[in-house]
Write an enzyme that holds these catalytic residues in place. Structure first.
Site, PDB file in Angstrom:
ATOM      1  N   TYR A  92      15.668  20.117 -30.940  1.00  0.00           N
ATOM      2  CA  TYR A  92      15.632  21.275 -31.831  1.00  0.00           C
ATOM      3  C   TYR A  92      15.331  20.848 -33.272  1.00  0.00           C
ATOM      4  CZ  TYR A  92      17.203  25.821 -33.686  1.00  0.00           C
ATOM      5  OH  TYR A  92      17.275  27.049 -34.287  1.00  0.00           O
ATOM      6  N   SER A 187      18.818  17.871 -25.147  1.00  0.00           N
ATOM      7  CA  SER A 187      19.194  18.993 -25.993  1.00  0.00           C
ATOM      8  C   SER A 187      18.174  20.131 -25.819  1.00  0.00           C
ATOM      9  CB  SER A 187      19.317  18.531 -27.443  1.00  0.00           C
ATOM     10  OG  SER A 187      19.915  19.519 -28.242  1.00  0.00           O
ATOM     11  N   ASP A 273      30.759  17.154 -26.101  1.00  0.00           N
ATOM     12  CA  ASP A 273      29.580  17.697 -26.778  1.00  0.00           C
ATOM     13  C   ASP A 273      29.888  19.088 -27.308  1.00  0.00           C
ATOM     14  OD1 ASP A 273      27.099  18.582 -27.584  1.00  0.00           O
ATOM     15  OD2 ASP A 273      26.045  17.915 -25.783  1.00  0.00           O
ATOM     16  N   HIS A 308      27.261  14.836 -28.277  1.00  0.00           N
ATOM     17  CA  HIS A 308      25.892  15.254 -27.979  1.00  0.00           C
ATOM     18  C   HIS A 308      24.968  14.066 -27.712  1.00  0.00           C
ATOM     19  CE1 HIS A 308      22.894  18.313 -27.657  1.00  0.00           C
ATOM     20  NE2 HIS A 308      22.175  17.892 -28.673  1.00  0.00           N
TER      21      HIS A 308
END
Length: 332
Positions: A92, A187, A273, A308
């Protein structure tokens, strides 16, 4: 960050009922049919990356609405045989960056296509080169909230379509074995890989790590971290937009894509996460392939003390070993 989601023993059994619109398949079939009316590859121009052991091309292919999407295509230098291909999707806010940044898959002996993220690339990394000319619908400034009030307007309808078209493009590029194409991402990239696995029936494999857009409604309740936090921030201002927002997000739900996937899958998740809560990844994993008619084969690796970043390089090594088993031995 302490563990905040379900305990592992509950995650391993977590199978929430799918919340998907009745026209989910029709919506995506129509979207992809429109995008597939043109040949995928526009151009592939050799570039000097400064690397002697890797050949790289600056690729432009047609994505959503025929829009030009940029990508880096790389192969091991001096190898003439057609190679299995890995299509990689970036995280992202990141663009494709520079051609020497992502070398894992090409060094493993595969053809590698790294897709640029339309309308992204300004948050970290070395930038992107693909604008999003359709970003004028109501919504917030971040990709997660662009066009949030209508499924046809949302940024991820366009980005997921680009991701599907990237697979079509890599199959047309010289030196690839079009019958052996894997998708990989972390992600946002993991969410895109999962969506492509649900929309492209003849993939060889999907490698999905810490996927965004999985268990979206639960994630909005669990975390304020971006990108989910961008959605809750939008709703905190636009207090009457929740129903329209939830309808739009239902067409982007990774669990729905996972149910339709047919390729073998390799998952990774950090149990701490807070960006992409682990319950979303497990929900997608536990329902992966359930509409395919037969179990496509899947495995998941959990990292109890990681966020994450998940297993980081340890997990990449597991991915390399697993994908080598899927693709088989390389050329002599």
């Amino acid at each position: 960050m302490p563990a905040f989601d379900l305990p592992l023993r509950e995650l391993e059994q977590y199978r929430p009922d799918p919340e998907e619109p009745a026209d989910f398949d029709e919506f995506w079939l129509g979207t992809l049919k429109e995008a597939g009316q043109r040949d995928p590859v526009v151009s592939a121009r050799p570039v000097d990356s400064g690397l002697r052991l890797t050949q790289t091309w600056d690729v432009t292919f047609r994505g959503f609405a025929g829009d030009p999407v940029r990508a880096w295509y790389s192969r091991p230098a001096g190898v003439r045989a057609p190679l299995p291909a890995v299509v990689e999707y970036a995280g992202y806010g990141r663009g494709r960056g520079l051609p020497h940044e992502r070398l894992t898959w090409v060094n493993a002996g595969y053809a590698h296509l790294l897709m640029d993220n339309r309308g992204q690339g300004d948050q970290y990394g070395c930038g992107g080169d693909t604008p999003d000319p359709h970003a004028g619908a109501p919504g917030g400034p971040g990709p997660a909230v662009r066009g949030l009030l209508a499924p046809r307007d949302h940024h991820y309808r366009r980005l997921i379509t680009d991701a599907v078209r990237a697979v079509a493009a890599v199959r047309e590029l010289p030196g690839t074995d079009g019958g052996r194409v894997a998708v990989v991402g972390n992600s946002q990239g993991g969410g895109l890989a999962l969506a492509v696995a649900g929309l492209v029936p003849d993939l060889a494999a999907a490698l999905v790590t810490a996927p965004f857009l999985c268990g979206i409604r639960r994630a909005l309740d669990l975390t304020d971290a971006a990108p989910y936090g961008e959605i809750t921030a939008y709703l905190s201002v636009h207090r009457g937009a929740e129903q329209a927002t939830c309808r739009t997000l239902s067409y982007l739900e990774g669990i729905s894509f996972a149910r339709r996937a047919q390729a073998p899958a390799h998952f990774g998740v950090g149990l701490r996460d807070t960006v992409c809560p682990p319950s979303g990844a497990y929900a997608a994993f536990n329902r992966y392939g359930e509409l395919a008619g037969a179990d496509p084969g899947r495995e998941i690796h959990a990292y109890p003390y990681n966020g994450h970043e998940g297993g980081d390089a340890v997990h990449v090594r597991r991915q390399l070993n697993w994908l080598a088993g899927v693709f088989g031995p390389g050329p002599d």
